[in-house]
Scaffold this active site. Sequence first.
Site, PDB file in Angstrom:
ATOM      1  N   ASP A 154      -2.787   0.901  -5.376  1.00 61.55           N
ATOM      2  CA  ASP A 154      -2.116   2.198  -5.347  1.00 61.55           C
ATOM      3  C   ASP A 154      -0.683   2.102  -4.816  1.00 61.55           C
ATOM      4  OD1 ASP A 154      -2.058   2.419  -2.519  1.00 61.55           O
ATOM      5  OD2 ASP A 154      -3.825   3.691  -2.430  1.00 61.55           O
ATOM      6  N   ASP A 181       0.837  -1.194   0.000  1.00 57.92           N
ATOM      7  CA  ASP A 181       0.000   0.000   0.000  1.00 57.92           C
ATOM      8  C   ASP A 181       0.877   1.251   0.000  1.00 57.92           C
ATOM      9  OD1 ASP A 181      -2.107   1.904   0.494  1.00 57.92           O
ATOM     10  OD2 ASP A 181      -3.216   0.334   1.549  1.00 57.92           O
ATOM     11  N   ASP A 231      -3.172  -3.360  -2.212  1.00 57.46           N
ATOM     12  CA  ASP A 231      -3.822  -2.153  -2.714  1.00 57.46           C
ATOM     13  C   ASP A 231      -3.070  -1.735  -3.975  1.00 57.46           C
ATOM     14  OD1 ASP A 231      -4.596   0.530  -3.215  1.00 57.46           O
ATOM     15  OD2 ASP A 231      -5.066   0.845  -1.096  1.00 57.46           O
ATOM     16  N   HIS A 243     -11.583   3.487   4.743  1.00 57.51           N
ATOM     17  CA  HIS A 243     -10.552   2.719   4.037  1.00 57.51           C
ATOM     18  C   HIS A 243      -9.148   3.090   4.513  1.00 57.51           C
ATOM     19  CE1 HIS A 243      -9.465   5.564   0.394  1.00 57.51           C
ATOM     20  NE2 HIS A 243      -9.599   6.230   1.507  1.00 57.51           N
ATOM     21  N   HIS A 276      -0.217   3.790   1.405  1.00 59.62           N
ATOM     22  CA  HIS A 276      -0.653   4.387   2.664  1.00 59.62           C
ATOM     23  C   HIS A 276      -0.532   3.370   3.795  1.00 59.62           C
ATOM     24  CE1 HIS A 276      -2.863   6.098  -0.789  1.00 59.62           C
ATOM     25  NE2 HIS A 276      -2.571   7.252  -0.212  1.00 59.62           N
ATOM     26  N   GLU A 294      -8.992  -1.483  -4.504  1.00 61.11           N
ATOM     27  CA  GLU A 294      -8.835  -0.088  -4.942  1.00 61.11           C
ATOM     28  C   GLU A 294      -8.608   0.078  -6.456  1.00 61.11           C
ATOM     29  OE1 GLU A 294      -9.394   2.597  -3.109  1.00 61.11           O
ATOM     30  OE2 GLU A 294      -9.274   1.888  -1.036  1.00 61.11           O
TER      31      GLU A 294
END
Length: 299
Positions: free
Chosen positions: A228, A122, A226, A139, A124, A271
Amino acid sequence: MHKDITIIGVPLDLGAGRRGVDMGPSAIRYANVKERLENAGYHVKDLGNLYVPTPETYTIENPKLKYLKEVKKVNEELANQVKRIIEEGRFPLVLGGDHSIAIGTIAGVSSHYPNMGVIWFDAHGDINTPETSPTGNIHGMPLAVSLGKGHIDLVNILNFSPKIKPENIVIIGARDLDKGEREFIKTNGIRVYTMHEIDRIGMAKVMEETIHYLKDKTDGVHLSFDLDCLDPNDAPGVGTPVTGGVTYREGHLAMEMIAEANFLISAEFVEVNPILDVRNRTAEIAVGLMASAFGEKLL
């Protein structure tokens, strides 16, 4: 890993601040995920999608926990579905949807694997609480919730908490952490490989260390990916893109090494946002990464 895989889609975007990831499961299916895994030698059953309400039919009651009731309900159903899939001796593969669905996936898995590990790809940290979150989007909270920190309605899904231990988590690809998340990570001793570490020592070394760190001390590992975490140049269709991420090839190497470790007990890919994508490119990359994680080889 189990040769029997059960796919379940969770078209949830209530946990995110941007619409579109509710179409992620459809985009991934359109990219032929079932066929790809079957060609790799797996027996695949697709249960379809869980029912998820649309945001237009609900109001935000608490701006620090947006759509709490609805997100809780979906994750309760997901947790029970994942629990049943494992009881059937099959491998749960969950397609998101925003990353708040990890609350339900991890709850269902940890009901069978109380000492489970988690590899969390991720950009994040997703380890905010309602007190530290700058957005109120759930999320950004699933790791904290799984560790027993957050609103009681989310923390107590399946009536036990915590689901995982901080020393059994590895976050990979982080490059956008909120102040509260940084403090949480340091206080709880959670292992994080930011893009700095990946750039400095390489993805192969990161994965070697991750596998060594988790393999012998856990009773299996959950993969939460994820999209991203990848650089937007490679994966433009994601919910919350951040520049300077993991490359396409680094992502595949990581998945290939996870397949070789042979310790996965469950996985989710989240995502994917087709609204922001180019010709379903990000969903196709997601399917390719799944195939690598399940051991697909060129030769």
